[in-house]
Design a protein around this motif. Structure first.
Motif, PDB file in Angstrom:
ATOM      1  N   SER A  31       0.822  -1.209   0.000  1.00 40.64           N
ATOM      2  CA  SER A  31       0.000   0.000   0.000  1.00 40.64           C
ATOM      3  C   SER A  31       0.859   1.263   0.000  1.00 40.64           C
ATOM      4  O   SER A  31       0.594   2.225  -0.736  1.00 40.64           O
ATOM      5  N   VAL A  32       1.903   1.258   0.790  1.00 42.19           N
ATOM      6  CA  VAL A  32       2.786   2.425   0.870  1.00 42.19           C
ATOM      7  C   VAL A  32       3.476   2.676  -0.463  1.00 42.19           C
ATOM      8  O   VAL A  32       3.531   3.809  -0.961  1.00 42.19           O
ATOM      9  N   TYR A  33       3.999   1.606  -1.052  1.00 44.20           N
ATOM     10  CA  TYR A  33       4.699   1.762  -2.322  1.00 44.20           C
ATOM     11  C   TYR A  33       3.737   2.177  -3.438  1.00 44.20           C
ATOM     12  O   TYR A  33       4.131   2.889  -4.376  1.00 44.20           O
TER      13      TYR A  33
ATOM     14  N   LYS B 285       1.230   4.171  -3.097  1.00 42.85           N
ATOM     15  CA  LYS B 285       1.015   5.604  -2.936  1.00 42.85           C
ATOM     16  C   LYS B 285       2.225   6.390  -3.462  1.00 42.85           C
ATOM     17  O   LYS B 285       2.084   7.415  -4.142  1.00 42.85           O
ATOM     18  N   GLU B 286       3.414   5.908  -3.158  1.00 43.42           N
ATOM     19  CA  GLU B 286       4.623   6.592  -3.610  1.00 43.42           C
ATOM     20  C   GLU B 286       4.723   6.553  -5.137  1.00 43.42           C
ATOM     21  O   GLU B 286       5.047   7.557  -5.783  1.00 43.42           O
TER      22      GLU B 286
ATOM     23  N   LYS C 258      -1.040   2.693   5.677  1.00 39.52           N
ATOM     24  CA  LYS C 258       0.174   2.452   6.446  1.00 39.52           C
ATOM     25  C   LYS C 258       0.328   3.412   7.626  1.00 39.52           C
ATOM     26  O   LYS C 258       0.848   3.051   8.685  1.00 39.52           O
ATOM     27  N   VAL C 259      -0.126   4.670   7.455  1.00 36.38           N
ATOM     28  CA  VAL C 259       0.060   5.652   8.517  1.00 36.38           C
ATOM     29  C   VAL C 259      -0.618   5.190   9.797  1.00 36.38           C
ATOM     30  O   VAL C 259      -0.035   5.226  10.884  1.00 36.38           O
TER      31      VAL C 259
ATOM     32  N   ASP D  61       1.296   2.203  11.230  1.00 37.59           N
ATOM     33  CA  ASP D  61       2.567   2.599  11.830  1.00 37.59           C
ATOM     34  C   ASP D  61       2.361   3.229  13.203  1.00 37.59           C
ATOM     35  O   ASP D  61       3.102   2.955  14.143  1.00 37.59           O
TER      36      ASP D  61
END
Length: 646
Positions: A410-412, A414-415, A437-438, A441
């Motif tokens: 998911s984080v990747y 978004k990036e 992810k936020v 985390d």
């Protein structure tokens, strides 16, 4: 019918402690290890520790300990053979049965050990060649030109193969090695058309010893120093029963501790790259030795860390051709970053060019996650060609899709959305939408901090417990053996004195009272007298069940200090490894103090008996003198330890 040793060896090589235990209980990473609530006794707070690096488990509640095979035996309540069958099925290993071992089969079993011995002989032979006139002028001269220090040469067992057809062959045969073992080890070759003519594989080259994870030589790489178009620059040992290139990474033996400590592994291409990084103070580095990454090599890295930083030479075309390796790392569950050196530079040349500190600063400043790195490589192309941009988006999505962790995906995603200027929903639809992810985390961070607070409280001093003299002596003997097993191979001074040798020298006149520790101590002393410094792996491989159980307990720490205390709170906590010389010296004194106290206690008992039996003033006086002499020794030791007794 019994299971063949070959099948058992394959299971031992393939079985991963995290995967095996994870089939039965949920695991959570804390520090370098995984933890769980023990499956063998009821508990609410996890005390069951799994070490991926050492491939062992240990419960600090009930005391259960062992390797993957032992775990299956314990959890399933089955014997050794049944556990082997269970794991063979899990890893798709074909089971070979044997009714009874024939002399030929026994010989085959001994062949592996013979190969290890032959390769170790070759390693020593190549190393000693550096002291010959030829070795000094050619091999040692080359290493010095590269800036390799004597300690680095010794650390990596670098050597030189003399210019001649059969120097190693002759020396090995004079030492009793058979030609067939030398052939199977890949050290010698047969001449085409004349099988009776044998000659050395490595000639007129500097040698790089390839070790397995336990530190035993299993092969060599050799570099020619002359410009000969008819000769390859490097030649390497062939595949043998003990050397499988796809499962080996150069430098892993020297790097494994640093990889665990740094929680990151630098991945380079060649032998000299690894050594140059060590010279720059970076020890958590391994090399694929010019071959494409394999599943076995990735699993080997994952035993020590989940983070990999790939170092690329400054050559865009070469980088693009090797991107497949990053996808394999991602698929293996590793978190990947990359660093690219300036045009025309590689880790070796660049580290020599800029120096240690600048090189370390460069790695820190230029380390990028794989998404930014991959997109940056094609930035010019996608700006000019919309079709190429569409292709790159698909390639990036495919790479992200290989990551097993849905949160990281998911984080990747978004990036990638931001870097490629594409709607995030499109990427998420292909990746089946992961959790944010936020939020994850924040939850994990709060939970980790709470656990760290609890852990620090557990580390605070507690009220002392009164121990008997025998119990106190047992604890001190255990501590001495723990230091020996965990740090015996460490060097205490520039002369190369190993900690293990120092411990043994200082306790030469002391007889351990606890049988298991006396046995371990004696075994260590014997191995050291033969020029070998045994590690904990040696005892796990060769020791009996009682020794294995004890060794696992000695090498498995109950607590680890979280990085949060240093990184976030700037709280620095000294470790015993920070000053091993002082740690060991104090431990020796404490053992001697306990020994002296035990002797004093025994002398007091003899005095009581002497007085009761009226043995005479001379006998009593002699015992009194012994007691007071022992008391003087204790007072001197107390002063050295800073113990004040009224």
């Amino acid at each position: 019918m019994s299971i063949s040793k070959l099948t058992t060896d394959k299971v031992k090589e393939r079985a991963d402690i995290v995967e095996v235990v994870g089939d039965y209980v949920p695991l959570k990473k804390k520090g370098q290890n995984m933890w769980a609530c023990c499956p063998f006794h009821g508990e609410k707070t996890p005390s069951f520790s799994i070490s991926p690096a050492k491939q062992i488990y240990k419960c600090f509640g009930c005391g259960k300990a062992g390797d993957p095979i032992q775990f299956v035996m314990d959890i399933e309540g089955i014997g050794f053979a049944e556990a082997i069958r269970h794991l063979a099925k899990k890893y798709g290993i074909e089971i070979e049965e044997e009714e009874e071992q024939t002399p030929a089969q026994l010989q085959e079993q001994g062949e592996r050990e013979s190969l290890f011995i032959a390769l170790n002989f070759a390693k020593d032979f190549f190393v000693k060649n550096l002291k010959t006139e030829e070795g000094k002028s050619i091999g040692l001269s080359y290493f010095k030109e590269r800036g390799f220090t004597p300690s680095i040469i010794e650390k990596f067992d670098l050597g030189y193969a003399l210019d001649g057809w059969d120097h190693l062959l002759k020396a090995a045969k004079e030492s009793g090695f058979q030609e067939d073992i030398l052939l199977k080890s890949g050290l010698i070759l047969q001449k085409e058309g004349d099988p009776t003519r044998l000659y050395d594989r490595f000639r007129n080259r500097v040698t790089f010893t390839i070790h397995n994870v336990s530190g035993r030589p299993i092969g060599f790489g050799a570099r020619i120093l002359t410009k000969d178009k008819n000769q390859p620059k490097y030649i390497n040992s062939p595949e043998t029963p003990i050397y499988h290139k796809s499962d080996v990474l150069y430098g892993m033996f020297q790097a494994k501790k640093a990889i665990r400590d740094k929680d990151n592994c630098y991945l380079v291409e060649g032998y000299t790259d690894v050594i140059s990084l060590h010279l720059s103070g970076i020890e958590n580095v391994v090399a694929s030795s010019g071959t494409s990454l394999t599943e076995g090599q990735i699993k080997l890295i994952k035993r020590f860390t989940n983070h990999v930083t790939v170092l690329y030479d400054g050559d865009n075309a070469g980088i693009k051709a090797s991107l497949r390796g990053i996808d394999l790392l991602l698929e293996g569950g590793l978190l990947v970053k990359a660093v690219v050196f300036p045009d025309g530079e590689d880790p070796d040349s660049f580290s020599q060019k800029v120096g240690t500190q600048a090189f370390q600063d460069y790695l820190e400043a230029n380390s990028r996650d794989f998404i930014g790195f991959k997109i940056g490589l094609y930035q010019d192309e996608i700006q000019r060609d919309p079709i190429r941009k569409a292709e790159l988006i698909r390639e990036v999505v495919q790479s992200i899709g290989k990551i097993p962790d849905p949160i990281i995906r998911s984080v990747y995603a978004k990036e990638a959305s931001g870097l490629l200027s594409i709607e995030e929903e499109i990427i998420h639809s292909e990746l089946n939408k992961a959790l944010l992810k936020v939020q994850k985390d924040q939850f994990q961070r709060a939970k980790q901090e709470a656990e760290d607070e609890q852990k620090l409280e557990e580390l605070l001093p507690i009220a002392p417990v009164e121990l008997s003299m025998d119990e106190a002596l047992l604890i001190q003997e255990k501590e001495m053996v723990r230091l020996l097993i965990n740090y015996g191979w460490e060097k205490l001074d520039q002369d190369g004195l190993h900690l293990g040798q120092y411990l043994l020298d200082e306790t030469e006149e002391i007889e351990f009272r606890t049988p298991i520790y006396r046995k371990i101590w004696s075994t260590y002393r014997t191995k050291l007298s033969h020029g070998e410094v045994p590690t904990y792996e040696y005892f796990l491989e060769t020791g009996d069940a009682e020794i294995k159980q004890e060794i696992i307990g000695l090498i498995t720490p109950r607590y680890e200090i979280s990085n949060y205390w240093h990184d976030k709170h700037q709280i620095f906590i000294n470790k015993e490894s920070d000053d091993l010389t002082q740690t060991v010296y104090k431990s020796i004194l404490r053992l001697k103090r306990r020994m002296v106290q035990k002797m004093m206690e025994d002398t007091k008992q003899k005095l009581k008996l002497a007085e009761q039996e009226k043995v005479g003033e001379e006998g009593v006086f002699e015992l009194q003198q012994i007691y007071f002499e022992l008391k003087k020794v204790q007072v001197e030791i107390d002063k050295e330890l800073g113990i004040v007794i009224g």
